[in-house]
Design a protein around this motif. Structure first.
Motif, PDB file in Angstrom:
ATOM      1  N   ASP A  79     -43.988 -21.235  10.259  1.00 51.98           N
ATOM      2  CA  ASP A  79     -44.885 -21.595   9.161  1.00 51.98           C
ATOM      3  C   ASP A  79     -46.174 -22.138   9.773  1.00 51.98           C
ATOM      4  O   ASP A  79     -46.218 -23.258  10.266  1.00 51.98           O
ATOM      5  CB  ASP A  79     -44.199 -22.656   8.274  1.00 51.98           C
ATOM      6  CG  ASP A  79     -45.066 -23.043   7.092  1.00 51.98           C
ATOM      7  OD1 ASP A  79     -46.179 -22.494   6.974  1.00 51.98           O
ATOM      8  OD2 ASP A  79     -44.625 -23.894   6.293  1.00 51.98           O
ATOM      9  N   GLU A  80     -47.209 -21.302   9.729  1.00 55.06           N
ATOM     10  CA  GLU A  80     -48.482 -21.710  10.339  1.00 55.06           C
ATOM     11  C   GLU A  80     -49.195 -22.755   9.484  1.00 55.06           C
ATOM     12  O   GLU A  80     -50.051 -23.480   9.962  1.00 55.06           O
ATOM     13  CB  GLU A  80     -49.430 -20.506  10.512  1.00 55.06           C
ATOM     14  CG  GLU A  80     -48.902 -19.380  11.382  1.00 55.06           C
ATOM     15  CD  GLU A  80     -48.174 -18.317  10.565  1.00 55.06           C
ATOM     16  OE1 GLU A  80     -47.828 -18.592   9.389  1.00 55.06           O
ATOM     17  OE2 GLU A  80     -47.946 -17.215  11.090  1.00 55.06           O
ATOM     18  N   GLY A  81     -48.857 -22.760   8.185  1.00 58.94           N
ATOM     19  CA  GLY A  81     -49.562 -23.643   7.255  1.00 58.94           C
ATOM     20  C   GLY A  81     -50.785 -22.924   6.708  1.00 58.94           C
ATOM     21  O   GLY A  81     -51.923 -23.348   6.926  1.00 58.94           O
ATOM     22  N   ARG A 120     -48.752 -17.679   3.779  1.00 62.24           N
ATOM     23  CA  ARG A 120     -47.451 -17.857   4.421  1.00 62.24           C
ATOM     24  C   ARG A 120     -46.452 -18.547   3.500  1.00 62.24           C
ATOM     25  O   ARG A 120     -45.264 -18.210   3.514  1.00 62.24           O
ATOM     26  CB  ARG A 120     -47.610 -18.648   5.728  1.00 62.24           C
ATOM     27  CG  ARG A 120     -46.330 -18.732   6.528  1.00 62.24           C
ATOM     28  CD  ARG A 120     -45.760 -17.354   6.909  1.00 62.24           C
ATOM     29  NE  ARG A 120     -46.493 -16.752   7.985  1.00 62.24           N
ATOM     30  CZ  ARG A 120     -46.814 -15.444   8.018  1.00 62.24           C
ATOM     31  NH1 ARG A 120     -46.462 -14.635   7.028  1.00 62.24           N
ATOM     32  NH2 ARG A 120     -47.483 -14.942   9.029  1.00 62.24           N
ATOM     33  N   ASP A 121     -46.909 -19.490   2.664  1.00 60.32           N
ATOM     34  CA  ASP A 121     -45.957 -20.144   1.758  1.00 60.32           C
ATOM     35  C   ASP A 121     -45.303 -19.094   0.844  1.00 60.32           C
ATOM     36  O   ASP A 121     -44.100 -19.130   0.584  1.00 60.32           O
ATOM     37  CB  ASP A 121     -46.615 -21.272   0.952  1.00 60.32           C
ATOM     38  CG  ASP A 121     -47.954 -20.881   0.352  1.00 60.32           C
ATOM     39  OD1 ASP A 121     -48.411 -19.746   0.611  1.00 60.32           O
ATOM     40  OD2 ASP A 121     -48.538 -21.681  -0.396  1.00 60.32           O
ATOM     41  N   VAL A 166     -39.780 -23.059  11.708  1.00 62.89           N
ATOM     42  CA  VAL A 166     -40.483 -24.056  12.531  1.00 62.89           C
ATOM     43  C   VAL A 166     -41.954 -24.026  12.119  1.00 62.89           C
ATOM     44  O   VAL A 166     -42.460 -22.986  11.690  1.00 62.89           O
ATOM     45  CB  VAL A 166     -40.341 -23.747  14.049  1.00 62.89           C
ATOM     46  CG1 VAL A 166     -38.954 -24.079  14.547  1.00 62.89           C
ATOM     47  CG2 VAL A 166     -40.644 -22.276  14.353  1.00 62.89           C
ATOM     48  N   SER A 167     -42.625 -25.178  12.218  1.00 62.38           N
ATOM     49  CA  SER A 167     -44.004 -25.196  11.697  1.00 62.38           C
ATOM     50  C   SER A 167     -45.003 -25.760  12.716  1.00 62.38           C
ATOM     51  O   SER A 167     -44.649 -26.579  13.572  1.00 62.38           O
ATOM     52  CB  SER A 167     -44.069 -26.023  10.412  1.00 62.38           C
ATOM     53  OG  SER A 167     -43.958 -27.391  10.719  1.00 62.38           O
ATOM     54  N   TYR A 168     -46.250 -25.325  12.569  1.00 62.54           N
ATOM     55  CA  TYR A 168     -47.334 -25.849  13.410  1.00 62.54           C
ATOM     56  C   TYR A 168     -47.490 -27.343  13.165  1.00 62.54           C
ATOM     57  O   TYR A 168     -47.738 -28.113  14.078  1.00 62.54           O
ATOM     58  CB  TYR A 168     -48.669 -25.159  13.070  1.00 62.54           C
ATOM     59  CG  TYR A 168     -48.804 -23.731  13.551  1.00 62.54           C
ATOM     60  CD1 TYR A 168     -47.727 -23.063  14.135  1.00 62.54           C
ATOM     61  CD2 TYR A 168     -50.008 -23.055  13.424  1.00 62.54           C
ATOM     62  CE1 TYR A 168     -47.860 -21.759  14.566  1.00 62.54           C
ATOM     63  CE2 TYR A 168     -50.146 -21.751  13.858  1.00 62.54           C
ATOM     64  CZ  TYR A 168     -49.075 -21.097  14.424  1.00 62.54           C
ATOM     65  OH  TYR A 168     -49.220 -19.802  14.837  1.00 62.54           O
ATOM     66  N   LYS A 169     -47.368 -27.719  11.896  1.00 62.58           N
ATOM     67  CA  LYS A 169     -47.562 -29.133  11.527  1.00 62.58           C
ATOM     68  C   LYS A 169     -46.579 -30.019  12.308  1.00 62.58           C
ATOM     69  O   LYS A 169     -46.980 -31.019  12.899  1.00 62.58           O
ATOM     70  CB  LYS A 169     -47.355 -29.267  10.014  1.00 62.58           C
ATOM     71  CG  LYS A 169     -47.383 -30.663   9.482  1.00 62.58           C
ATOM     72  CD  LYS A 169     -48.793 -31.119   9.197  1.00 62.58           C
ATOM     73  CE  LYS A 169     -48.795 -32.523   8.618  1.00 62.58           C
ATOM     74  NZ  LYS A 169     -50.111 -33.103   8.615  1.00 62.58           N
TER      75      LYS A 169
END
Ligand code: SF4
Ligand code: ZN
Length: 306
Positions: free
Chosen positions: A85-87, A92-93, A113-116
């Motif tokens: 999830d790049e945000g 992407r959501d 897994v996310s960038y945040k």
């Protein structure tokens, strides 16, 4: 005109041929080609835990579905979806929501897994300060897929790369005289066996983008197609357009590029000059060629320095 295999109405003409097929025969033909690639290149072994890098798009959803289908026939093989999830709001959501529904329906374990979480910021925020989002995004995604697959104890990481993607990569590396990178291509990636890198496998290697899109559409995998708002015309985009134009004039170009590349690939992989050496990143321990991996360099330059 009727389907080549039966008497139903055809829905699809196979690339570089006059053969047309109905929905059911085309899907069978497509799946057979994928399973043949897995067998011929030994992409999956008994007992493997295969992570599938998945975004909710057509290519990766098709790979996830087919590897899961393969695992049903080979019960020692385990499959897990791994999404990043790049945000990116509105993009992407949405694709992750349809991916979650898909995985629930197919009973496939999914990890996101996310960038945040990993780097401290979403891509929507990073783009406000960094003008080339695709370069940082590609580096972060590769890092999270490798670290994510290692945490899940995957033996392989399957990706949705198709024949068009590979043809573009081959040509880009030729144009840039980057044969060291080409040596890592092929249906299963890598030159050196190294536990720090989870090998990537590409079950859609011999299927064109059009075939993959048709298969995903006929199977009803993708609810809607949307584009990343931060995407810009890249070098790959230029090469893609060039190849499309050439393929239009000379059908079979992409296929021939792949076939001839596979003939020389064993020579590239055997060349000691292309094996390179690997360090461990001093910050995160991921494999890299310098002291710090590109991902940690970006975190330092773009995220911490604000
Ligand atoms: Fe990231 Fe660029 Fe792809 Fe958008 S188009 S998801 S910014 S690599
Ligand atoms: Zn690092």
């Amino acid at each position: 005109m009727v389907c080549k295999q039966c008497i139903e109405n055809p829905v699809m003409k196979l690339p570089n041929s006059e053969v047309s097929m109905c929905k059911s025969c085309f899907c069978k033909h497509f799946e057979k080609k994928v399973f043949k690639t897995i067998a011929k290149y030994k992409l999956i072994q008994d007992g493997d835990h295969v992570g599938v890098a998945v975004s909710g798009g057509k290519d990766s959803t098709a790979v996830l579905y087919l590897i899961n289908k393969f695992a049903k026939k080979h019960p020692s093989v385990k499959v897990t979806g791994l999404a990043v999830d790049e945000g990116i709001k509105g993009y992407r959501d949405e694709s992750l929501n349809s991916l979650k529904k898909f995985c629930e329906k197919e009973k496939i374990e999914l990890h996101i897994v996310s960038y945040k979480e990993a780097f401290g910021e979403e891509l929507d925020e990073i783009v406000k300060r960094f003008p080339r989002p695709c370069s940082i995004c590609g580096v972060f995604r590769r890092n999270l897929l490798n670290t994510g697959a290692k945490k899940l104890k995957c033996d392989k990481l399957a990706t949705g790369h198709n024949l068009d993607d590979e043809a573009q990569s081959i040509l880009m590396n030729q144009f840039r005289s980057n044969m060291k990178v080409s040596a890592r291509l092929g249906p299963i990636t890598g030159v050196l066996k190294n536990k720090a890198f989870i090998p990537r496998i590409k079950p859609l290697y011999f299927l064109s983008e059009k075939e993959v899109a048709s298969y995903a559409f006929l199977k009803g995998f993708v609810e809607k197609y949307n584009e990343c708002p931060h995407g810009s015309k890249s070098y790959r985009g230029e090469v893609r357009d060039f190849l499309y134009e050439f393929e239009g004039k000379f059908p079979g170009t992409k296929q021939n590029l792949i076939v001839s590349f596979l003939e020389i690939l064993p020579l590239l992989k055997a060349n000691p000059a292309y094996k390179g050496s690997l360090n461990e990143c001093m910050e995160c321990g991921e494999p890299c060629s310098q002291e710090k991996c590109q991902s940690c360099q970006y975190v330092e330059k773009v995220i911490k320095k604000q």
